[in-house]
Design an enzyme around this catalytic site. Structure first.
Site, PDB file in Angstrom:
ATOM      1  N   GLU B  29       0.836  -1.196   0.000  1.00  0.00           N
ATOM      2  CA  GLU B  29       0.000   0.000   0.000  1.00  0.00           C
ATOM      3  C   GLU B  29       0.875   1.252   0.000  1.00  0.00           C
ATOM      4  O   GLU B  29       1.709   1.419   0.889  1.00  0.00           O
ATOM      5  CB  GLU B  29      -0.924  -0.036   1.226  1.00  0.00           C
ATOM      6  CG  GLU B  29      -1.875  -1.229   1.161  1.00  0.00           C
ATOM      7  CD  GLU B  29      -2.443  -1.638   2.517  1.00  0.00           C
ATOM      8  OE1 GLU B  29      -2.327  -0.856   3.483  1.00  0.00           O
ATOM      9  OE2 GLU B  29      -3.003  -2.747   2.603  1.00  0.00           O
ATOM     10  N   LEU B  58      -5.875  -1.662  -0.487  1.00  0.00           N
ATOM     11  CA  LEU B  58      -5.772  -2.044   0.923  1.00  0.00           C
ATOM     12  C   LEU B  58      -6.300  -3.465   1.033  1.00  0.00           C
ATOM     13  O   LEU B  58      -7.503  -3.685   1.074  1.00  0.00           O
ATOM     14  CB  LEU B  58      -6.577  -1.078   1.800  1.00  0.00           C
ATOM     15  CG  LEU B  58      -5.873   0.247   2.109  1.00  0.00           C
ATOM     16  CD1 LEU B  58      -5.707   1.085   0.850  1.00  0.00           C
ATOM     17  CD2 LEU B  58      -6.635   1.036   3.132  1.00  0.00           C
ATOM     18  N   SER B  59      -5.403  -4.420   1.049  1.00  0.00           N
ATOM     19  CA  SER B  59      -5.812  -5.803   0.814  1.00  0.00           C
ATOM     20  C   SER B  59      -4.710  -6.735   1.281  1.00  0.00           C
ATOM     21  O   SER B  59      -4.086  -7.434   0.496  1.00  0.00           O
ATOM     22  CB  SER B  59      -6.057  -5.957  -0.711  1.00  0.00           C
ATOM     23  OG  SER B  59      -6.451  -7.241  -1.051  1.00  0.00           O
ATOM     24  N   GLU B  60      -4.449  -6.742   2.600  1.00  0.00           N
ATOM     25  CA  GLU B  60      -3.263  -7.451   3.094  1.00  0.00           C
ATOM     26  C   GLU B  60      -3.259  -8.928   2.726  1.00  0.00           C
ATOM     27  O   GLU B  60      -2.232  -9.477   2.324  1.00  0.00           O
ATOM     28  CB  GLU B  60      -3.125  -7.283   4.618  1.00  0.00           C
ATOM     29  CG  GLU B  60      -2.573  -5.937   5.057  1.00  0.00           C
ATOM     30  CD  GLU B  60      -3.616  -4.837   5.066  1.00  0.00           C
ATOM     31  OE1 GLU B  60      -4.804  -5.150   4.875  1.00  0.00           O
ATOM     32  OE2 GLU B  60      -3.255  -3.659   5.252  1.00  0.00           O
ATOM     33  N   PHE B  83       2.005  -1.433   8.537  1.00  0.00           N
ATOM     34  CA  PHE B  83       2.364  -1.534   9.955  1.00  0.00           C
ATOM     35  C   PHE B  83       2.210  -3.002  10.345  1.00  0.00           C
ATOM     36  O   PHE B  83       1.286  -3.665   9.861  1.00  0.00           O
ATOM     37  CB  PHE B  83       1.421  -0.700  10.830  1.00  0.00           C
ATOM     38  CG  PHE B  83       1.672   0.788  10.751  1.00  0.00           C
ATOM     39  CD1 PHE B  83       2.477   1.440  11.680  1.00  0.00           C
ATOM     40  CD2 PHE B  83       1.105   1.538   9.731  1.00  0.00           C
ATOM     41  CE1 PHE B  83       2.705   2.808  11.598  1.00  0.00           C
ATOM     42  CE2 PHE B  83       1.328   2.903   9.644  1.00  0.00           C
ATOM     43  CZ  PHE B  83       2.133   3.550  10.579  1.00  0.00           C
ATOM     44  N   ALA B  84       3.059  -3.490  11.224  1.00  0.00           N
ATOM     45  CA  ALA B  84       2.932  -4.884  11.651  1.00  0.00           C
ATOM     46  C   ALA B  84       1.548  -5.135  12.244  1.00  0.00           C
ATOM     47  O   ALA B  84       1.017  -6.243  12.172  1.00  0.00           O
ATOM     48  CB  ALA B  84       4.013  -5.231  12.678  1.00  0.00           C
ATOM     49  N   ASP B  85       0.956  -4.091  12.780  1.00  0.00           N
ATOM     50  CA  ASP B  85      -0.393  -4.219  13.342  1.00  0.00           C
ATOM     51  C   ASP B  85      -1.427  -4.564  12.268  1.00  0.00           C
ATOM     52  O   ASP B  85      -2.512  -5.031  12.587  1.00  0.00           O
ATOM     53  CB  ASP B  85      -0.800  -2.894  13.991  1.00  0.00           C
ATOM     54  CG  ASP B  85       0.277  -2.348  14.902  1.00  0.00           C
ATOM     55  OD1 ASP B  85       0.052  -2.312  16.118  1.00  0.00           O
ATOM     56  OD2 ASP B  85       1.353  -1.975  14.397  1.00  0.00           O
ATOM     57  N   PRO B  89      -4.916  -9.392   8.848  1.00  0.00           N
ATOM     58  CA  PRO B  89      -5.722  -9.882   7.713  1.00  0.00           C
ATOM     59  C   PRO B  89      -4.947 -10.868   6.843  1.00  0.00           C
ATOM     60  O   PRO B  89      -5.543 -11.707   6.185  1.00  0.00           O
ATOM     61  CB  PRO B  89      -6.052  -8.604   6.937  1.00  0.00           C
ATOM     62  CG  PRO B  89      -5.951  -7.515   7.941  1.00  0.00           C
ATOM     63  CD  PRO B  89      -4.865  -7.937   8.892  1.00  0.00           C
ATOM     64  N   HIS B 129      -0.856   0.795  15.980  1.00  0.00           N
ATOM     65  CA  HIS B 129       0.330   1.194  15.215  1.00  0.00           C
ATOM     66  C   HIS B 129       1.605   1.034  16.035  1.00  0.00           C
ATOM     67  O   HIS B 129       2.570   1.751  15.825  1.00  0.00           O
ATOM     68  CB  HIS B 129       0.213   2.651  14.746  1.00  0.00           C
ATOM     69  CG  HIS B 129      -0.894   2.881  13.771  1.00  0.00           C
ATOM     70  ND1 HIS B 129      -2.201   2.975  14.150  1.00  0.00           N
ATOM     71  CD2 HIS B 129      -0.884   3.023  12.424  1.00  0.00           C
ATOM     72  CE1 HIS B 129      -2.962   3.181  13.076  1.00  0.00           C
ATOM     73  NE2 HIS B 129      -2.190   3.208  12.018  1.00  0.00           N
TER      74      HIS B 129
END
Lengths: 350, 324
Positions: B29, B58-60, B83-85, B89, B129
């Site tokens: 992203e 936006l599509s992990e 972000f690792a957070d 998904p 975050h």
């Protein structure tokens, strides 16, 4: 056949979609009886393979889970007839049919079911997780929908490399409610990738009929939201499946455009071997078995005077399957030493 | 040798490998024209084009899933999770598919890719975050996990990760993205995976740490030294596979073991390290092993300096352990 459909017409279809009468007229069949005979042979091989697998499962020679493809054979076989050997396929945990259709030997398939080291994944995968590098069958997947974005990735790589290999990904109608389906469709349409999404709609997501799992029963309509081409038909003949999927494959190969194809089909067995299928009536099942595409192919070929050829096929396939069972039973199990090198590439002491 | 910060060093590694190997693609992203939320991929889009530096929706799950497919075909994808957070998904793809590919194909197919993602607290990012989820991936057989603490290691470890045959999660401590600066070797420079580094030799207490907390541990160690206690500080660098030999060798000399990490205490990597220290060096211990970590709570917005295991929490533990 036109694939374009306006949103208004689509909505009308939604309201009218009670169930698939004959959704589409059968397309003109091409090629001669030789091809039909060879595809019949493949379907019959899958049928007999799975019947024997079910028997072995009942005898506890196969552990875990066993999901049979019986009734859906024309899809994997028709698709494989339309694909090139270097195209990639991925499918669900109901994967024996596609593996055999792509050319996996019954020996490697049966040995995998038995968990033997001679199996297609060295016995590490089992029924739901076949894998066949040689035939570009990149696996059956036990996580519903998990393979859909992965197939998008192989399609991306084909385009990136300037090659014309197509990826075809199979899933059931139960998978279209999972996020992976949306994310895969979205990326494939955005990047215009050479991929065919094949929804094998067998009307039951495990034990729940699609009327209770989908707000819109016409799965192919989902393509509209992505600006993707779509097709939808009943699985009625293996050559029809080949021809209809052939159109989507050509679109992928020639124009690098994805297609969502919904094929209505029916499985004659339960979701898995442990499913007695009490969610549908005996009458429904018997009615659908009368439409068994495999049986109809046989009748058609008999009527065309191929009785001797069919009998020869019967014998060959019976021998092949008996040989596969024998091979699986006699093969050794893998030892624990196989685990570490298949988890990491290098040594992994700690 | 040029001076770089972490962002520049990681960018340098990506650029180097993309020039060297056309199979390498970057996707995520805002990674393209924008250059990533932390500008780590800045300039790559201009040099390599939009088919190698790919802006995604936006599509992990889709990003990681597609990257797995690319890898199966023979590309070397480097997806960025912003972000690792936001990795959860994609957790299914990472755990169910990526980690198991070599196994499930009977050893025929590695699914080789590197997932880069900023990790940890220190920017007042709050609970979405700031997290450090490394243990949740270490617990999954088939994955390797890396977390550098300085620019040179960031470059060297990233190049090793890209060339490693196994899938790697590459955690970049965002707190020190620009704060950590140092000399970074030009051109091809690798730091082997699976090798910890003794950053500060000592003989009273062994401190094991990684990422941004290294500087807190060093600060505490220097303060302890003023009181006559010499800590050996080990930067783990590769979190999995562990360089347990370096840790155990040190503990056998010091007899005292402290592990410091940002993630919550329970079932963190610290717990595994304590277990291994007990298994392998029990008879050498002079004091119970200790974990100084984040709390077993969501990562707080307003109490960041209390939650994080900063030097003001590490120093008293060192002194107490030395007196035990």
């Amino acid at each position: 056949m036109s694939l374009t459909i306006t949103p208004t017409a689509a909505l009308a279809t939604v309201w009218n979609a009670v169930l698939p009468p004959e959704i589409s007229a059968m397309t003109t069949l091409t090629n001669g009886d030789d091809l039909h005979l060879s595809l019949y042979r493949k379907m019959f091989q899958i049928r007999r393979f799975e019947e024997e697998a079910a028997r072995a499962y009942a005898q506890s020679k196969i552990g875990g889970f066993l999901h049979l493809y019986i009734g859906q054979e024309p899809i994997a076989v028709g698709a494989s007839a339309a694909l090139r050997p270097d195209d990639y396929v991925m499918t669900t945990y109901r994967d024996h049919g596609l593996a055999l259709a792509r050319g996996m030997t019954p020996r490697a398939a049966m040995a995998e079911l038995y968990g033997k080291v001679t199996g297609c994944s060295k016995g590490l995968g089992g029924s739901m997780h076949f894998f066949d590098k040689e035939h570009n069958m990149l696996g059956g997947y036990g996580i519903v929908g998990g393979h859909i974005p992965i197939a998008v990735g192989t399609a991306f790589a084909s385009k990136y490399r300037g090659e014309d290999r197509v990826s075809m990904v199979f899933f059931g109608e139960g998978a279209v409610s999972i996020g992976d389906f949306h994310e895969g469709m979205s990326l494939a349409a955005l990047w215009k990738l050479p991929i065919v999404f094949v929804c094998e709609n067998n009307e039951y997501a495990m034990g729940t009929p699609l009327s209770r799992t989908l707000s819109v029963e016409d799965v192919s309509l989902k393509a509209l939201a992505y600006g993707m081409e779509r097709d939808r038909f009943n699985s009625e003949h293996v050559l029809q499946v080949r021809d209809r999927l052939g159109e989507a494959i050509a679109r992928a190969r020639t124009h690098s455009e994805p297609t969502l194809v919904e094929i209505r089909t029916y499985r004659f067995r339960g979701h898995s071997m442990s499913d007695p299928g009490k969610y549908r009536t005996k009458e429904e099942l018997e009615e659908r078995k009368k439409k068994d595409v495999l049986l109809r192919s046989r009748i058609e070929l008999e009527e065309k005077g191929h009785k001797a050829a069919l009998e020869a096929i019967d014998k060959e396939v019976e021998d092949e399957i008996a040989d596969a069972v024998r091979f699986a039973e006699e093969s050794p199990e893998p030892g624990p030493e196989v685990l570490e090198p298949t988890t990491y590439a290098g040594p992994f002491a700690r | 040798m040029p001076q770089m910060n972490m962002v520049q060093a990681i960018n340098d590694a990506l650029r180097h490998e993309m020039r060297r190997d056309s199979r390498v693609v970057v996707l995520g992203e805002d990674v393209g024209k924008v250059g990533g939320v932390f500008r780590v991929t800045q300039g790559l889009f201009d040099e390599f084009g939009d088919d190698r530096v790919i802006d995604t929706p936006l599509s992990e799950n889709g990003i990681v899933g597609a990257a797995i497919g690319m890898a199966l075909y023979g590309l070397v994808p480097i997806p960025e999770i912003q972000f690792a957070d936001f990795i959860y998904p994609a957790y299914d793809q990472i755990v169910s598919e990526l980690a198991k590919y070599r196994y499930r194909s009977g050893g025929e197919y590695p699914s080789k890719l590197v997932i880069r993602t900023p990790v940890g607290g220190g920017i007042r990012g709050g609970h979405y975050h700031s997290q450090s989820p490394e243990a949740q991936f270490i617990h999954v057989p088939g994955l390797k996990v890396v977390c550098p603490s300085n620019p040179a290691d960031a470059k060297g470890l990233l190049l090793s990760s890209i060339r490693d045959p196994d899938p790697v999660l590459f955690f970049e401590p965002k707190r020190i993205y620009r704060a950590a600066k140092g000399d970074v070797p030009d051109g091809d420079y690798t730091v082997p995976l699976g090798q910890a580094k003794v950053v500060r030799p000592g003989w009273h207490v062994t401190l094991v740490v990684w990422g941004a907390m290294l500087y807190e541990a060093l600060d505490a160690a220097n303060q302890a030294a003023a009181q006559g206690i010499e800590c050996e500080v080990i930067d783990l660098r590769t979190l999995w596979p562990l360089d347990i030999d370096t840790v155990i060798e040190s503990v056998k000399r010091t007899g005292r073991f402290i592990v410091v990490h940002e993630a919550p205490k329970s079932c963190g990597l610290g717990a595994e390290l304590v277990a291994l220290v007990n298994e392998k060096a029990f008879l050498h211990l002079e004091a119970p092993p200790l974990r100084i970590t984040g709390f077993d709570t969501p990562f707080p917005y307003t109490l960041e300096n209390e939650y994080l295991p900063l030097s003001h929490r590490i120093l008293p533990a060192i002194l107490e352990m030395a007196r035990y």
